[in-house]
Design a protein around this motif. Structure first.
Motif, PDB file in Angstrom:
ATOM      1  N   VAL A   1       0.838  -1.199   0.000  1.00 57.01           N
ATOM      2  CA  VAL A   1       0.000   0.000   0.000  1.00 57.01           C
ATOM      3  C   VAL A   1       0.875   1.253   0.000  1.00 57.01           C
ATOM      4  O   VAL A   1       0.595   2.218  -0.730  1.00 57.01           O
ATOM      5  CB  VAL A   1      -0.964  -0.014   1.210  1.00 57.01           C
ATOM      6  N   LEU A   2       1.935   1.243   0.806  1.00 58.69           N
ATOM      7  CA  LEU A   2       2.825   2.397   0.849  1.00 58.69           C
ATOM      8  C   LEU A   2       3.507   2.639  -0.498  1.00 58.69           C
ATOM      9  O   LEU A   2       3.642   3.784  -0.940  1.00 58.69           O
ATOM     10  CB  LEU A   2       3.881   2.217   1.942  1.00 58.69           C
ATOM     11  N   VAL A   3       3.922   1.570  -1.165  1.00 58.29           N
ATOM     12  CA  VAL A   3       4.565   1.714  -2.476  1.00 58.29           C
ATOM     13  C   VAL A   3       3.574   2.255  -3.506  1.00 58.29           C
ATOM     14  O   VAL A   3       3.913   3.135  -4.308  1.00 58.29           O
ATOM     15  CB  VAL A   3       5.177   0.368  -2.928  1.00 58.29           C
ATOM     16  N   VAL A   4       2.354   1.757  -3.473  1.00 54.46           N
ATOM     17  CA  VAL A   4       1.338   2.247  -4.412  1.00 54.46           C
ATOM     18  C   VAL A   4       1.045   3.724  -4.150  1.00 54.46           C
ATOM     19  O   VAL A   4       0.945   4.533  -5.094  1.00 54.46           O
ATOM     20  CB  VAL A   4       0.050   1.391  -4.318  1.00 54.46           C
TER      21      VAL A   4
ATOM     22  N   GLY B   1       3.953   5.777  -5.350  1.00 59.93           N
ATOM     23  CA  GLY B   1       3.911   5.837  -6.816  1.00 59.93           C
ATOM     24  C   GLY B   1       2.859   6.811  -7.309  1.00 59.93           C
ATOM     25  O   GLY B   1       3.097   7.571  -8.262  1.00 59.93           O
ATOM     26  N   ALA B   2       1.699   6.817  -6.658  1.00 60.77           N
ATOM     27  CA  ALA B   2       0.641   7.750  -7.060  1.00 60.77           C
ATOM     28  C   ALA B   2       1.079   9.194  -6.824  1.00 60.77           C
ATOM     29  O   ALA B   2       0.833  10.072  -7.662  1.00 60.77           O
ATOM     30  CB  ALA B   2      -0.645   7.451  -6.285  1.00 60.77           C
ATOM     31  N   VAL B   3       1.743   9.433  -5.701  1.00 58.15           N
ATOM     32  CA  VAL B   3       2.236  10.790  -5.418  1.00 58.15           C
ATOM     33  C   VAL B   3       3.287  11.196  -6.452  1.00 58.15           C
ATOM     34  O   VAL B   3       3.276  12.328  -6.959  1.00 58.15           O
ATOM     35  CB  VAL B   3       2.798  10.864  -3.979  1.00 58.15           C
ATOM     36  N   ALA B   4       4.179  10.278  -6.788  1.00 54.31           N
ATOM     37  CA  ALA B   4       5.223  10.595  -7.769  1.00 54.31           C
ATOM     38  C   ALA B   4       4.625  10.880  -9.139  1.00 54.31           C
ATOM     39  O   ALA B   4       5.023  11.846  -9.816  1.00 54.31           O
ATOM     40  CB  ALA B   4       6.225   9.441  -7.853  1.00 54.31           C
TER      41      ALA B   4
END
Length: 151
Positions: free
Chosen positions: A66-69, A72-75
């Motif tokens: 969840v943290l990686v997703v 990624g969405a923020v990036a």
């Protein structure tokens, strides 16, 4: 004869004790039952701890996913914002250089961006296919050379 040892001596506690290499104390049924209950309790406790450990590993893996997703969405959002601001500024610059309204700069910059994306979408796969084909040929040529030298 059933129940006889190989020396035809009848099987008794005394004959077993003479032929045994160790002494086994008699087992008290109450003690045995208590020890068996303790063993069952310890095994169930061990299995519960292992199940909790597995749940914790799964929970941690899901949390990291969840943290990686989210990262990624923020990036991606930051990158999209930067691109939009860059293109808006570029279209304003083009409009000022041409001395026209802002619509002309947006039209020219938008058309140029779509053209570059289309060109990249057309040339990119061709380039990747050419590289893949060259690597495959080099690999098989190397295998053919190794086979001919080993034969």
């Amino acid at each position: 004869m059933i129940g006889a040892e190989h020396n035809d001596e009848p099987f008794t506690d005394e004959s077993h004790a003479r032929h045994s290499n160790y002494d086994v104390p008699p087992i008290d049924p109450a003690t045995f039952t208590a020890q068996l209950d303790e063993l069952r309790f310890q095994i169930s406790r061990y299995l519960a701890v292992e199940a909790d450990r597995l749940r914790l590993k799964v929970r941690r893996a899901v949390l990291w996913a969840v943290l990686v997703v989210c990262a990624g969405a923020v990036a991606v959002t930051g990158l999209m914002t930067a691109v939009v601001l860059l293109l808006a500024g570029l279209s304003g610059l083009v409009a000022r250089l041409l001395g026209t309204g802002p619509w002309a700069g947006g039209l020219i910059v938008g058309t140029a961006c779509l053209g570059l994306l289309g060109l990249a979408g057309w040339l990119g796969p061709r380039y990747l296919n050419r590289i893949s084909l060259a690597r495959t040929r080099a690999k098989h040529e190397h295998l053919r050379r190794d086979h001919s030298t080993n034969a």
